[in-house]
Design an enzyme around this catalytic site. Structure first.
Site, PDB file in Angstrom:
ATOM      1  N   HIS A 101       0.863  -1.178   0.000  1.00 14.38           N
ATOM      2  CA  HIS A 101       0.000   0.000   0.000  1.00 14.38           C
ATOM      3  C   HIS A 101       0.905   1.235   0.000  1.00 14.38           C
ATOM      4  O   HIS A 101       2.022   1.197   0.525  1.00 14.38           O
ATOM      5  CB  HIS A 101      -0.868   0.076   1.254  1.00 14.38           C
ATOM      6  CG  HIS A 101      -1.747  -1.107   1.501  1.00 14.38           C
ATOM      7  ND1 HIS A 101      -1.269  -2.287   2.033  1.00 14.38           N
ATOM      8  CD2 HIS A 101      -3.090  -1.275   1.330  1.00 14.38           C
ATOM      9  CE1 HIS A 101      -2.276  -3.134   2.161  1.00 14.38           C
ATOM     10  NE2 HIS A 101      -3.392  -2.553   1.744  1.00 14.38           N
ATOM     11  N   ASP A 104       2.207   2.084   3.364  1.00 14.81           N
ATOM     12  CA  ASP A 104       3.120   1.113   3.981  1.00 14.81           C
ATOM     13  C   ASP A 104       4.563   1.569   3.877  1.00 14.81           C
ATOM     14  O   ASP A 104       5.375   1.300   4.764  1.00 14.81           O
ATOM     15  CB  ASP A 104       3.053  -0.253   3.274  1.00 14.81           C
ATOM     16  CG  ASP A 104       1.707  -0.910   3.328  1.00 14.81           C
ATOM     17  OD1 ASP A 104       0.936  -0.604   4.254  1.00 14.81           O
ATOM     18  OD2 ASP A 104       1.428  -1.745   2.447  1.00 14.81           O
TER      19      ASP A 104
END
Length: 449
Positions: A101, A104
């Protein structure tokens, strides 16, 4: 030894016995199975969020994870350090893909502009490592669910400013996918749903997210980003009811909003369980509808009713999954098996990141070997052919070919006695079927040297 105090994981087969920890017993990357190398059937990917960001917290306690990059206390320093640790882990596992993501890989700033600048710095380093190692991006996605601004959704938010922010965030994420050569792009609607119907305009919200998807598809085309778009179904958690409830619901949504040419599905084992299905069921629905795109490899716990994200070790399930994949010919056009899974809270050593991936990779490699043996023998095909043999001729064939009316069926059935109808049915011998699958698991894996 490198950054991780673990050697490269090698294939040893069964020769060293079942207790050999840091080795593959069944995953032999270059072994040819059903005409393709094992690595090309499985296309394993490592999930950045669970592997490098998960501190192993639970609702009742703080994190237990020991990670070497925790020595970096500045968020950007740690984010950049994780890139080096990540790519060494990929290489030592022999994994050729990874997923992430946007949030992340880099910390958020106060504004979207600041956050994008942070992303650019980390993406620069990821790109360098991809070029030097040959590791590829299976898919990337955007976290439109963690920040409090998404409390009521992103593309289904009742607040227009939040919808607009989500669009801006997604634009950058698509650009990153294009830059890094992502083979797929995933949309998971963790907050796209409702907590209570009384205050929800459901059609308006689903229309909004459909418009959002069309905008994303248009922009991807504009910048030449050719990744396969994927929706990842999940029925609930964190939202009470999510609009992408399961495979069938997601497919119907795509059909209703003219998105079938753009999207396929990314299916997860534990999400299937939360929807009341087996993982095989969800894959079968997607496969037979032409929407199988990619897979997230994990499992739930039969005794617990929430998303556990355990590493997959259930051979019965991995056999079922890989049998479906063999029938499809691949895991979608560009799909793979991404380990959307985390070690248990009690598996907190650095080495447990390797142990857990080894367990999952071996489980799916074993599943492939067993499914291939079943496929070669035609066990399932013969089982199904016998069960539906009444449709090979006579009235059954006419039904299959669409050559009958209700009046025809009535005429055929009017004078048939009950005894003849009961005699037309046959036992499924289900216990023997399940026992035979168990035997295939035992026998096929016993052939591994």
């Amino acid at each position: 030894m490198g950054l991780w105090d673990v050697d490269k994981i090698e294939y040893v087969g069964r020769a060293k016995g079942p207790k050999e920890d840091f080795a593959f017993h069944y995953y032999d990357a270059d072994k040819v199975v059903a005409g393709k190398k094992m690595k090309d059937w499985l296309r394993f990917g490592v999930a950045w969020w669970h592997t490098f960001n998960q501190e192993l917290v639970d609702p009742f306690g703080t994190g237990t994870a020991h990670r070497p990059y925790y020595k970096y206390t500045d968020p950007m320093d740690q984010a950049l350090a994780k890139v080096d640790y990540a790519f060494e882990l990929f290489q030592k596992l022999g994994v050729e893909y990874f997923c992430f993501h946007d949030r992340d890989i880099a910390p958020e700033g106060d504004t979207l502009r600041e956050t994008n600048a942070n992303l650019d710095k980390v993406v620069d380093k990821i790109e360098e490592n991809m070029k030097s190692t040959g590791v590829k991006l299976l898919w990337n996605t955007s976290s439109l669910f963690t920040n409090p601004r998404f409390v009521s959704g992103a593309a289904t938010s009742p607040f227009a400013d939040i919808y607009a922010y989500a669009g801006g965030q997604l634009k950058k994420s698509l650009e990153i996918g294009k830059r890094l050569g992502a083979e797929n792009y995933v949309f998971w609607g963790g907050r796209e749903g409702y907590e209570n119907l009384w205050n929800t305009e459901m059609k308006r919200e689903t229309d909004h997210i459909a418009k959002f998807f069309h905008m994303c598809a248009d922009y991807a085309k504009e910048i030449g980003f050719e990744a396969q778009f994927l929706i990842e179904p999940k029925p609930k958690e964190p939202t009470l009811h999510q609009y992408d409830f399961d495979a069938a619901t997601a497919i119907e949504f795509l059909r209703n909003h003219d998105l079938t040419d753009v999207f396929k599905l990314n299916l997860e084992g534990n999400h299937a369980n939360l929807a009341g299905h087996t993982y095989q069921h969800e894959i079968r629905v997607a496969r037979e509808s032409g929407f199988l795109g990619s897979l997230d490899a994990n499992q739930g716990d039969k005794l617990i009713g929430w998303d556990m994200d355990e590493f997959p070790t259930d051979l019965y399930e991995t056999v079922a999954v890989m049998w479906e994949v063999l029938q499809a010919g691949s895991i979608g056009p560009h799909g793979g098996l991404n380990f959307d899974a985390k070690p248990r809270r009690t598996s907190f050593y650095e080495e447990d990141l390797f142990r857990s991936h080894i367990a999952g990779m071996d489980a799916y490699a074993a599943g492939l070997l067993v499914a291939d043996k079943m496929n070669q023998d035609g066990f399932i095909q013969n089982l199904q052919a016998e069960r539906y043999s009444s449709y090979d001729s006579g009235i059954g064939k006419d039904i299959d070919e669409g050559n009958v009316t209700l009046a025809d069926l009535e005429a055929y059935s009017l004078d048939k006695p009950q005894s003849e109808l009961i005699a037309a049915t046959k036992s499924d011998h289900l216990e023997s079927v399940k026992a035979t699958i168990n035997n295939y698991i035992i026998d096929a894996l016993a052939e591994v040297e």
